[in-house]
Design a protein around this motif. Structure first.
Motif, mmCIF file in Angstrom:
data_model
loop_
_atom_site.group_PDB
_atom_site.id
_atom_site.type_symbol
_atom_site.label_atom_id
_atom_site.label_comp_id
_atom_site.label_asym_id
_atom_site.label_seq_id
_atom_site.Cartn_x
_atom_site.Cartn_y
_atom_site.Cartn_z
ATOM 1 N N ALA A 86 0.377 -1.488 0.024
ATOM 2 C CA ALA A 86 0.012 -0.384 -0.047
ATOM 3 C C ALA A 86 1.082 1.153 0.327
ATOM 4 O O ALA A 86 0.158 1.983 -1.036
ATOM 5 N N LEU A 87 1.531 1.002 0.618
ATOM 6 C CA LEU A 87 2.904 1.937 0.656
ATOM 7 C C LEU A 87 3.762 2.872 -0.188
ATOM 8 O O LEU A 87 3.294 3.738 -1.045
ATOM 9 N N ASN A 88 3.667 1.779 -0.837
ATOM 10 C CA ASN A 88 3.811 1.676 -2.798
ATOM 11 C C ASN A 88 3.936 2.363 -3.592
ATOM 12 O O ASN A 88 4.306 3.184 -4.634
ATOM 13 N N ILE A 89 2.377 2.039 -3.458
ATOM 14 C CA ILE A 89 0.882 2.447 -4.739
ATOM 15 C C ILE A 89 1.213 3.211 -4.092
ATOM 16 O O ILE A 89 0.322 4.303 -4.820
ATOM 17 N N PHE A 90 1.034 4.187 -3.204
ATOM 18 C CA PHE A 90 0.835 5.469 -2.474
ATOM 19 C C PHE A 90 1.024 6.547 -3.601
ATOM 20 O O PHE A 90 1.531 7.164 -4.502
ATOM 21 N N GLU A 91 3.117 5.832 -3.044
ATOM 22 C CA GLU A 91 3.932 6.501 -3.900
ATOM 23 C C GLU A 91 4.039 6.880 -5.242
ATOM 24 O O GLU A 91 4.193 7.554 -5.953
ATOM 25 N N SER B 175 2.886 9.785 -7.987
ATOM 26 C CA SER B 175 3.920 10.443 -9.073
ATOM 27 C C SER B 175 3.715 10.836 -10.211
ATOM 28 O O SER B 175 4.578 11.276 -11.333
ATOM 29 N N SER B 176 2.432 10.126 -9.825
ATOM 30 C CA SER B 176 2.054 9.592 -11.540
ATOM 31 C C SER B 176 1.026 10.963 -12.053
ATOM 32 O O SER B 176 0.717 11.150 -12.322
ATOM 33 N N GLY B 177 0.592 12.017 -10.687
ATOM 34 C CA GLY B 177 0.038 13.046 -10.410
ATOM 35 C C GLY B 177 -0.943 12.306 -9.807
ATOM 36 O O GLY B 177 -2.138 13.775 -9.568
ATOM 37 N N LEU B 178 -1.761 12.200 -9.322
ATOM 38 C CA LEU B 178 -2.830 11.463 -8.567
ATOM 39 C C LEU B 178 -2.954 12.468 -7.015
ATOM 40 O O LEU B 178 -1.433 12.385 -5.709
ATOM 41 N N SER B 179 -3.745 13.228 -6.783
ATOM 42 C CA SER B 179 -3.125 13.794 -5.957
ATOM 43 C C SER B 179 -3.908 13.134 -4.449
ATOM 44 O O SER B 179 -4.122 11.355 -4.396
ATOM 45 N N ALA B 180 -3.253 13.000 -3.446
ATOM 46 C CA ALA B 180 -2.926 12.708 -2.080
ATOM 47 C C ALA B 180 -4.375 11.446 -1.767
ATOM 48 O O ALA B 180 -4.808 10.737 -1.080
ATOM 49 N N ASP B 181 -5.307 12.804 -0.876
ATOM 50 C CA ASP B 181 -6.842 12.241 -1.058
ATOM 51 C C ASP B 181 -7.370 11.742 -1.912
ATOM 52 O O ASP B 181 -8.162 10.250 -1.624
#
Length: 249
Positions: free
Chosen positions: A78-83, A87-93
């Motif tokens: 999950a942590l890797n997917i979040f990063e 990086s691909s431009g998706l917002s944190a939310d």
């Protein structure tokens, strides 16, 4: 599910494990119809050919756990997917929204035994946070409820033990093109048992296939106590996430 039945001699029957989000959140409705959808998913899974498995918390309808911050996640994936998403431009939310739906951490939260601290799982801080809904959803509360999911599981287990067709019978998928109904027949030596489950959060119409003889059909189990489908008709109407099991003559 049907493909497994056709291609494997004896299946492991499950929807939940430690690498998947909670089934009731993934395939059902974990708010308004949490109990009904949890019971429906149990019925359509348990009564297939194979050995049923219950993943911890499934028997009380435990749900996905909504986390507010990426630091609340423990799963390395999950942590890797979040990063990667960031990086691909998706917002944190938006990235958090996706992880809350699909993260493996959803099924790894501590078992919710009661409404006490840490859901009664431990007197010490668990390695991963308890789901915030533990005061409402826990074993103690479910066992005391009139519409207990745990009690429904007990009825399913008893039904499998009583009806040989549900252990030894052949599996036949019906109404394969219906996007809201999952239905199948277990057949053994002239006896047939019909299982119907609605995946819809609204009332739906279902036409029983013409080849099935439904005269004198006996309702064995339903997750609605006063179902209008006690007497099976060629056209029946299912309530949200209703499930039904009939013995056909």
């Amino acid at each position: 599910m049907a493909e497994w039945q056709d291609n494997v001699a004896w299946n492991a029957l499950y929807l939940n494990n430690h690498d998947q989000p909670r089934a009731v959140s993934r395939f059902g409705n974990d708010s308004q119809y949490r109990k009904k959808s949890a019971e429906m998913l149990a019925m359509v899974t348990f009564l297939q050919k194979g050995t049923p498995f219950i993943f911890q918390g499934e028997e009380i309808g435990m749900t996905n756990c909504k986390r507010q911050n990426i630091t609340d996640f423990q799963d390395v994936e999950a942590l890797n997917i979040f990063e990667n998403l960031r990086s691909s431009g998706l917002s944190a939310d938006k990235a958090l929204e996706l992880l809350n739906l699909k993260s493996r951490d959803n099924s790894r939260t501590p078992m919710q035994w009661n409404s006490e601290k840490n859901a009664g799982f431990s007197t010490h801080k668990p390695w991963i946070a308890v789901n915030n809904n533990y005061q409402e959803i826990n074993t103690e509360a479910d066992r005391q409820a009139d519409d207990s999911i745990f009690s429904f599981y007990q009825k399913l287990i008893a039904l499998r033990s009583q009806e040989e067709s549900l252990t030894e019978g052949k599996f036949q998928l019906i109404s394969a093109d219906d996007s809201e109904i999952f239905a199948y027949v277990r057949a053994l030596e002239g006896e047939k048992i019909l299982i119907i489950g609605s995946f819809a959060d609204k009332k739906v119409k279902y036409n029983i296939p013409a080849e099935l003889k439904i005269a004198d059909a006996q309702l064995l189990l339903s997750n609605y106590p006063h179902t209008q489908n006690a007497e099976l008709q060629k056209i029946c109407y299912l309530q949200p996430y209703e499930c039904l099991t009939y013995k056909l003559s």
